[in-house]
Enzyme design. Structure first.
Site, mmCIF file in Angstrom:
data_model
loop_
_atom_site.group_PDB
_atom_site.id
_atom_site.type_symbol
_atom_site.label_atom_id
_atom_site.label_comp_id
_atom_site.label_asym_id
_atom_site.label_seq_id
_atom_site.Cartn_x
_atom_site.Cartn_y
_atom_site.Cartn_z
ATOM 1 N N LYS A 76 0.953 -83.238 -26.901
ATOM 2 C CA LYS A 76 0.725 -82.293 -25.800
ATOM 3 C C LYS A 76 -0.780 -82.190 -25.585
ATOM 4 O O LYS A 76 -1.556 -82.172 -26.560
ATOM 5 C CB LYS A 76 1.322 -80.933 -26.168
ATOM 6 C CG LYS A 76 1.279 -79.906 -25.026
ATOM 7 C CD LYS A 76 1.975 -78.593 -25.436
ATOM 8 C CE LYS A 76 1.972 -77.584 -24.299
ATOM 9 N NZ LYS A 76 2.637 -76.311 -24.675
ATOM 10 N N SER A 151 5.996 -74.534 -21.378
ATOM 11 C CA SER A 151 4.854 -75.284 -20.916
ATOM 12 C C SER A 151 4.804 -76.718 -21.469
ATOM 13 O O SER A 151 4.055 -77.549 -20.956
ATOM 14 C CB SER A 151 3.563 -74.561 -21.319
ATOM 15 O OG SER A 151 3.430 -74.528 -22.729
ATOM 16 N N SER A 175 7.865 -72.208 -25.174
ATOM 17 C CA SER A 175 7.338 -73.440 -24.568
ATOM 18 C C SER A 175 7.744 -74.744 -25.242
ATOM 19 O O SER A 175 7.488 -75.814 -24.711
ATOM 20 C CB SER A 175 5.807 -73.380 -24.500
ATOM 21 O OG SER A 175 5.410 -72.540 -23.447
#
Lengths: 483, 480
Positions: A76, A151, A175
């Site tokens: 990420k 997210s 997330s």
């Protein structure tokens, strides 16, 4: 080959049936082919990836490769990685090449995992749809009109689309779990403090926690083995003995007590999601588990509590993005205050600005007690509710989200409507507990449904066992979108 | 109208740790800009603070030294504001729960007029925090340079109660505090380098009024002289304002050493809302009794205890003991002198007298004294065993100051050794008596004055090298 799990790939690499370079090359080809439509990755750097893979192959030839060495992954874009653009999905950091590695990145590097690229995400991890990225929204691989969740939407979409076998993610209010659910994959947010936050760009420090996303619970356990561990550079990292999260995977589930919080099955839960969850619970009964109804009476309060605490911390955490030392700086300004204003007005997107404003407001003189302190009290109460529940059961189960993935653009005009979708995931972060998402079927729109498993502190091995046994008797986790 | 001055001080003492309060970067002063900065100090994305244990121990030391409460639990908070030399956009400090609370110190005040007196000043709190970097406005045409070497340097902010009633008291308090922090080894006390800086909260009120007047805070005073000048100016200014019918507005002001005046920086209206909240990156700081006990065991002997020990161990008066324990270095010098064989009282006299006076003239500290304790001790031994008298000793000390020679070398070189052979002295006296028969007669007829005249003649004949006591004794004997 690309449907294989981390475990299978590691075995093939160890047996020298395939080299790390060959494997990376295959994945890079798939990324080239599919990423333009999915937008799951922000940065891809073929040379860097192949150099990493070559180094692993050389280490293996010298007999120095670890068990997972050569397996590729995506990080990420929130984890600082030396030499890579680390943008956190923001224009503010579009020019930021990190000079150092996050603890998680360092651990993965040491294990010989090869970086395929950097996963797209909601800007500074603020969002539930991955539409708040400076680099544009990620598309859900199951339905290109649907959001992938957020997210960690890029991470989840990449694993679902088989652009990578596993990915790292972070979970502040859901997330990891929510995009895992929306994309039909498996993800776990560990107990707060298990994975070091060093080098993980802070959104809400007291809630942020890194974790793995993968096809299977077993792969999550293997990657968590790499990511977890005490790190003295993070004062909230817990000083505990190193655990093997795969140790209990095969344990039988007979006698397992599953708590179903009635508040998670009340009004607001979509019928198709409820149906898939019920079917999964029925499967668990077959595996020998008992089911008890429990109550988490303050579930609804998690939303206002979270949306006070997280923005408060974010408003302070994001102050460092001021255009002085690195990152975006406005081209034109007059004087210092104007430089700050122009820089931050240009560098941040709307959702980030909204949360900075909210956070600044709730910390202001005269409002602090009414909002921030009150929210902290609710947080305590929510944590206590979970402890009362765990007196009656071993794990808690329920839906990850009230609905399956919504359409791109559907909820953009109404941020509060989007916040309400987080109702089942926020409590776990507020309490610091571990939570998981496991694919358990599809909704009426053929979009995936995720089952949430919540465990008590440090019960990750147990939760992974609970998920793994389910995956031994079901095949939801093996389903891949047609692309 | 009679006015009473009310002063409280906030002192920032830089803690002398090797590394910064939340990072592993060095705290050494004077390095090239931005070379002593870890990822935390430049606030890179993802960087996290880690508490420096040594800074906590220094705070505990301070608490123990002033008899304060050391909080078992204290909390770090973020003080949020934007400034280019504040890299994170917030300063990590302590707000609601500081590490040290209460405590008091006794100060010796020497007012410009009147007698010196002792006074107890109470402390409110002392808390740990990080320093900011520096903005450099010179050398960059139309731009500002930022040096983050200082960012993250550990500070102990020491806040007093508004207990002081004059500039003299404020200066005495600041000096006492300076002496304590340097004595216990938590701060190097270097005011020029900013290791010890004072903010003074000053207000005035009519004598007899209970409520405090409105205060103004004078920021960043980095010498005792400026502290005194600034307060005196501010007090006169405030009284003038009130007597002219104006109201004092709460404000922060700066002192300009060139003009000797204070000038307004900002009023309360445009003060920041710092939005303090507990720092989620740092768990509460927990200090248990065992830790406090361990630090206590490592504490140097404090001035009061040392003073009492000097009186009993060396048999010197309270005044001497107090003077000699004014600084750790002075006390150490005294103890080394006595340990090298000097008489305790003579050593005290010489150190408080000639040595201190000469150091003052040269504006030197005791650490810079060119005469080492061993050489001073030898000189004092030579006084005690009558090798030299006090007058010659002063010369010897002066020469030792200028050269590395010992007292014995100088005594030999200058022929200062006193005659200690009584036979020789007797012979010399016999000669004097024979040459001054008239004086002897006078003495014998009852004129006591003549005795003194004879002593004078003897000393002259001995060229000052005969001990006066011995001369006296022999002379008495001979004259019957």
């Amino acid at each position: 080959m690309l449907n294989k799990t981390l475990k299978q790939l590691a075995a093939q690499l160890a047996a020298k049936e395939i080299s790390a370079v060959e494997l990376a090359t295959e994945y890079l080809a798939r990324i080239d082919a599919l990423n333009p439509q999915l937008n799951a990755l922000i940065s891809v750097d073929r040379e860097k990836t192949l150099a990493e893979a070559q180094a692993v192959d050389a280490a293996r030839a010298a007999g120095q490769a670890g068990a997972l060495a050569g397996v590729p992954l995506v990080h990420k874009d929130i984890f600082c990685q030396q030499g890579w653009k680390t943008s956190c999905g923001s224009k503010m950091l579009d020019n930021f090449i990190s000079p150092y590695d996050a603890h998680v990145v360092e651990q993965c590097r040491k294990a010989g995992l090869v970086t395929l690229g950097r996963a797209n995400m909601d800007e500074f991890a603020m969002g539930s749809s991955n539409e708040n990225s400076f680099y544009g929204p990620v598309k859900n691989p199951w339905d290109l009109n649907a959001v992938p969740g957020g997210s960690s939407g890029g991470s989840a979409a990449a694993v679902a689309a088989r652009l990578a076998p596993v990915a790292t993610g972070t979970d502040t209010g859901g997330s990891i779990r929510q995009p895992a659910a929306f994309c039909g994959i498996t993800g776990i947010k560990p107990t707060y403090g298990v994975v070091s936050r060093f080098g993980m760009i802070a959104y809400a420090s007291s809630l942020d926690q890194g974790g793995p996303l993968a096809q299977t619970a077993e792969d999550c356990a293997l990657l968590l083995n790499v990511m977890a561990g005490f790190d003295e550079r993070d004062s909230t990292s817990l000083q505990r003995d190193k655990e093997d999260y795969t140790r209990d995977l095969a344990a039988p589930l007979s006698g397992l007590k599953i708590g179903l919080p009635k508040e998670y099955f009340a009004e607001g839960l979509a019928a198709d999601v409820a149906k898939a969850i019920d079917a999964a619970i029925a499967e668990y009964r077959k595996l020998g588990a008992e089911v008890v109804e429990i109550s988490l009476p303050n579930t609804k309060l998690a939303i206002p509590s979270y949306y006070v605490i997280a923005p408060a911390e974010a408003s302070s955490n994001l102050s460092r993005f001021d255009g002085v030392r690195y990152g975006h700086r406005a081209a034109e300004y007059s004087g210092l205050a104007d430089m700050y204003e122009q820089t931050r007005a240009e560098g941040f997107g709307w959702e980030v600005k909204r949360r900075i404003l909210t956070g600044t407001y709730v910390l202001s003189h005269g409002y602090y007690d009414a909002y921030y302190l009150q929210a902290q009290k609710i947080r305590r109460i929510i944590a206590d509710d979970f402890q009362k529940a765990f007196a009656q059961c071993d794990v808690i189960m329920g839906p990850v989200t009230p609905n399956t993935a919504w359409n791109l653009g559907e909820k953009n005009a109404d941020p509060v409507a989007m916040y309400l979708e987080d109702i089942y995931t926020l409590g776990v972060n507020l309490a610091g507990l571990p939570g998981m998402s496991v694919p358990v079927g599809f909704g009426s729109n053929d979009r995936p449904v995720g089952l949430q498993i919540i465990g008590n502190y440090f019960s990750e091995a147990k939760m992974l066992n609970v998920a793994h046994r389910f995956q031994q008797v079901t095949d939801w986790h093996t389903r891949a979108p047609a692309l | 109208m009679q006015w009473e001055v009310v002063i409280g001080l906030e002192v920032h003492a830089q803690l002398s740790t090797q590394s910064k309060i939340f990072s592993t970067a060095s705290t050494a002063f004077g390095a090239a800009p931005n070379t002593q900065t870890a990822v935390v100090d430049i606030a890179l994305p993802g960087a996290l603070p880690v508490m420096n244990k040594s800074a906590v121990e220094k705070a505990i030391r301070f608490g123990l030294a002033i008899g304060a409460d050391i909080n078992k639990k204290s909390v770090f908070a973020r003080k949020n504001y934007f400034y280019p030399d504040l890299p994170k956009g917030y300063q990590i400090s302590q707000f609601e729960l500081p590490v040290v609370e209460h405590g008091a110190i006794t100060i010796r005040v020497e007012p410009p007029k009147g007698e010196a007196y002792d006074k107890v000043v109470n402390l409110t709190r002392a808390h740990l925090e990080e320093d900011a970097g520096k903005s450099l406005h010179e050398d960059f045409h139309g731009m500002t340079g930022i040096d983050l070497n200082r960012a993250g340097t550990p500070l102990l902010e020491i806040v007093s109660e508004p207990d002081m009633r004059s500039a003299a008291e404020a200066v005495a308090y600041a000096k006492a505090l300076h002496s304590i922090v340097t004595w216990i080894g938590i701060c190097d006390g270097n005011m020029q380098e900013g290791s010890f800086r004072c903010d003074a909260n000053v207000s005035v009120r009519p004598v007899g009024q209970k409520e405090f007047g409105t205060r103004r805070e004078i920021k960043n005073l980095n010498s005792f002289k400026f502290l005194e000048q600034a307060i005196n100016y501010e007090v006169r200014w405030q009284i003038d304002q009130i007597e002219d019918g104006h109201k004092i507005v709460q404000a922060t002001v700066l002192f300009d050493p060139d003009t000797g005046e204070t000038r307004m920086m900002r009023t309360k209206e445009d003060a920041h809302d710092y939005r303090y909240f507990p720092d989620p990156d740092l768990p509460p700081l927990m200090i248990n009794d065992a830790w406090i006990e361990r630090v206590k065991g490592e504490m140097p002997e404090l001035p009061a205890a040392m003073q009492a020990r000097f009186q009993s161990q060396y048999g010197i008066p309270a005044y001497d003991a107090a003077t000699l324990t004014a600084s750790k270095a002075l006390a150490a010098y005294y103890e080394a002198t006595v340990a090298a064989g000097a008489d305790a009282k003579l050593a005290s006299n010489w150190i408080m007298g000639e040595i201190s006076a000469q150091l003052n003239r040269e504006e030197k500290s005791i650490a810079e004294c060119p005469v080492e304790a061993e050489r001073l001790a030898l000189m004092i031994k030579r006084i005690a065993d009558s090798t030299i008298n006090n007058k010659s000793a002063k010369d010897v000390l002066r020469w030792m100051w200028e050269s590395p020679k010992t007292a014995d070398e100088l005594i030999a070189e200058h022929g200062l050794k006193q005659e200690t052979d009584t036979g020789a002295i007797e012979a010399m006296i016999d000669g004097v008596l024979a040459a001054n028969a008239a004086m002897v007669e006078e003495f014998k007829s009852g004129k006591e004055k003549a005795f003194n005249a004879l002593v004078g003649q003897c000393m002259k004949a001995a060229k000052g090298k005969a001990p006066p006591a011995v001369v006296n004794e022999i002379l008495r004997k001979k004259l019957g």
